[in-house]
Design an enzyme around this catalytic site. Structure first.
Site, PDB file in Angstrom:
ATOM      1  N   SER A 198      -8.786  11.265  -5.836  1.00 45.76           N
ATOM      2  CA  SER A 198      -7.481  11.014  -6.443  1.00 45.76           C
ATOM      3  C   SER A 198      -7.072  12.033  -7.505  1.00 45.76           C
ATOM      4  CB  SER A 198      -7.447   9.611  -7.044  1.00 45.76           C
ATOM      5  OG  SER A 198      -8.473   9.462  -7.996  1.00 45.76           O
TER       6      SER A 198
ATOM      7  N   HIS B 247      -6.511   6.512  -0.777  1.00 44.72           N
ATOM      8  CA  HIS B 247      -5.494   7.568  -0.843  1.00 44.72           C
ATOM      9  C   HIS B 247      -5.358   8.273   0.511  1.00 44.72           C
ATOM     10  CE1 HIS B 247      -4.459   7.586  -5.140  1.00 44.72           C
ATOM     11  NE2 HIS B 247      -5.718   7.227  -5.353  1.00 44.72           N
TER      12      HIS B 247
ATOM     13  N   LYS C  24      -1.047   1.089  -2.017  1.00 44.27           N
ATOM     14  CA  LYS C  24      -0.547   2.464  -2.072  1.00 44.27           C
ATOM     15  C   LYS C  24       0.390   2.683  -0.873  1.00 44.27           C
ATOM     16  CE  LYS C  24      -4.197   4.413  -4.947  1.00 44.27           C
ATOM     17  NZ  LYS C  24      -4.829   3.182  -5.430  1.00 44.27           N
TER      18      LYS C  24
END
Lengths: 76, 414
Positions: free
Chosen positions: B190, B218, B249
């Site tokens: 990240s 991610h 996300k």
């Protein structure tokens, strides 16, 4: 002992082995070693010097410099 | 009084230390839905400001997508607001099992177990699946939730240098006598936005009989040709033992997460995973909206393709403009300033000029590695990116940093 610790730290933690460090370099508060990786040092100390340091004695504050490490190792 | 002045002062002192170290975090109020354009109130009480959002994890632009919002509305009518229960007492609805099945198919694994967050998922895995004879070997840059999860486990842990396969091999050799070994990595990291070498990790795991754990928070939804994640990108779809990911996300952005992987591991997590056993079930709105996300992603790769185009354009544009970025293939694009004061000043100027991107510095990243992390979204249109670039260049000229090397940037004194 100091030199062995410094050599190990250079090899184990530093991306650039030419980074200058000495016994008073602040390794954890200076951002070179993250506290979660201290276990590598614990294992190395046990193997190299035959000293098993209890985990509670290995903290970001107590293991910040090689000089501090040597003092603690010598207590065991 | 139990809460004495002495106790109160101890907390005030800690807070003051955080402020003195320049690490005090203040929340910005988003007076809007999440998206590429947001209206922000900061500091609280000040006039609202219209900003281009370059720092959200809304990679696919689905956080406020009308179809997702509609699915969540429908879930309220269909299965209610909440369950008032953990999963195993009376908190499992048909839709929870359906989502688990859908996620397993999407990620290409045996089974899936839902959690209230990926933080909880990472908190459950290691403690449940490993004992004191086992070893966890993690990349040094894994997410904080993995570190906390490993701290809960009785198994020993060790770390390898970030993405350094030679170092990982050394560690595997060191611990090869352990009954169970697990290699632990993020899929996309990240802070740097770089991608784990999962193919090489899997090869090492096979050689040393180790399991592989990947947190793909991610990555899920957009990395890989059809957005399955880093295991798709690296051609090891069927070789990962445990994948954790978030719905907070790209996959809708609300909250919730899961562990997906080998059947026995998921079965055991259902029996002994403490955040699963002692925390509430996933809300029906999130459960059904996440299924709608999967509908959208399985029907077309349009959104991840657009994200990829945006990412390539932004990376090229910043580089050509003379900024130093961390190279990679993910929509996390860190712009390097190295010096914390410069990164902070630059971030503030961006905000004043209508671009929202946050600076990161020690201890969040290593000393001397201060950066502004920009994140791309499929919600960004070219107009957003062109405007953001214009602002970056304008401020870059103000500080005279364009085309400068790392050493030259470190010479700048503010």
């Amino acid at each position: 002992m100091e030199e062995k610790l410094l050599d190990f730290i250079r090899d184990e933690f530093l991306d650039d082995p030419d980074t200058e460090i000495d016994v008073d370099t602040k390794l954890i508060s200076g951002g070179m070693i993250d506290s979660f990786s201290l276990v590598s040092l614990q294992t190395f100390i046990a193997k190299e010097f035959g000293k098993k340091i209890p985990a509670p004695r290995i903290t970001a504050a107590s293991f910040d410099t090689v000089r501090q490490m040597v003092e603690i190792i010598n207590q065991f | 009084m139990a809460y004495s002045q002495k106790v109160k002062n101890s907390y005030l002192e800690t807070l003051q230390t955080i402020k003195d170290n320049g690490l005090f975090k203040s929340e910005r109020l988003i007076c809007d839905v999440q998206g590429a354009d947001i209206e922000v109130e900061f500091p609280v009480g000040s006039a609202h400001k219209q900003l281009i959002n370059m720092c959200s994890n809304n990679y696919l632009g689905l956080s406020s997508h009308p179809e997702i919002v509609k699915a969540a509305h429908e879930a309220l009518d269909y299965r209610g607001y909440g369950l008032s229960s953990v999963r195993f007492i009376c908190g499992t609805q048909d839709i929870h099992k359906e989502l688990e099945k859908r996620l397993s198919a999407f990620l290409g694994v045996d089974d899936t177990i839902l959690f209230s967050s990926c933080f909880d998922a990472n908190g459950a895995v290691f403690e449940t699946l490993l004992d004191e004879n086992d070893i966890m070997i993690s990349d040094r840059l894994v997410h904080a939730s993995i570190i906390d999860g490993m701290r809960l486990a009785k198994a020993e842990h060790d770390t390898y240098k970030h993405s350094d396969m030679a170092h990982l091999r050394k560690k595997l050799e060191q611990y090869q006598d352990r009954p169970r070994k697990i290699i632990i990595t993020d899929g996309v990291f990240s802070m740097d936005g770089d991608i784990a070498k999962l193919d090489e990790i899997v090869a090492l795991a096979e050689e040393f009989d180790a399991m592989v754990f990947v947190d793909d928070s991610h990555a899920s939804g957009f990395i890989g040709k059809t957005g399955r994640g880093v295991h798709e990108l690296c051609g090891v779809m069927d070789k990962i033992d445990i994948i954790t990911t978030t719905f907070g996300k790209a996959l809708g952005g609300a909250s919730g997460g899961c562990v997906s992987g080998r059947q026995e591991l998921i079965d055991l997590l259902r029996q002994r995973g403490r955040p699963y056993l002692f925390s509430n079930t996933l809300a029906p709105t999130i459960t059904m909206a996440t299924m709608k996300v999967l509908d959208i992603l399985e029907a077309s790769t349009e959104r991840r393709d657009k994200l990829e185009r945006n990412m390539k354009w932004w990376r090229t544009a910043l580089t050509e403009a003379g900024f130093i970025i961390v190279k990679g293939d993910s929509p996390i694009v860190p712009v390097m300033f190295y010096d914390a004061k410069l990164a902070q000043a630059f971030s503030k100027d961006l905000y004043d000029e209508g671009v929202y991107a946050v600076g990161f510095f020690f201890p969040v990243v290593a000393q001397g590695q201060a950066r502004i992390r920009t994140q791309l979204s499929a919600a960004h249109e070219m107009s957003h990116l062109e405007k953001a670039l214009e602002v970056f260049v304008k401020i870059g000229k103000k500080y005279d940093i364009l085309g400068k090397s790392k050493e030259e940037l470190l010479q700048i004194k503010l």
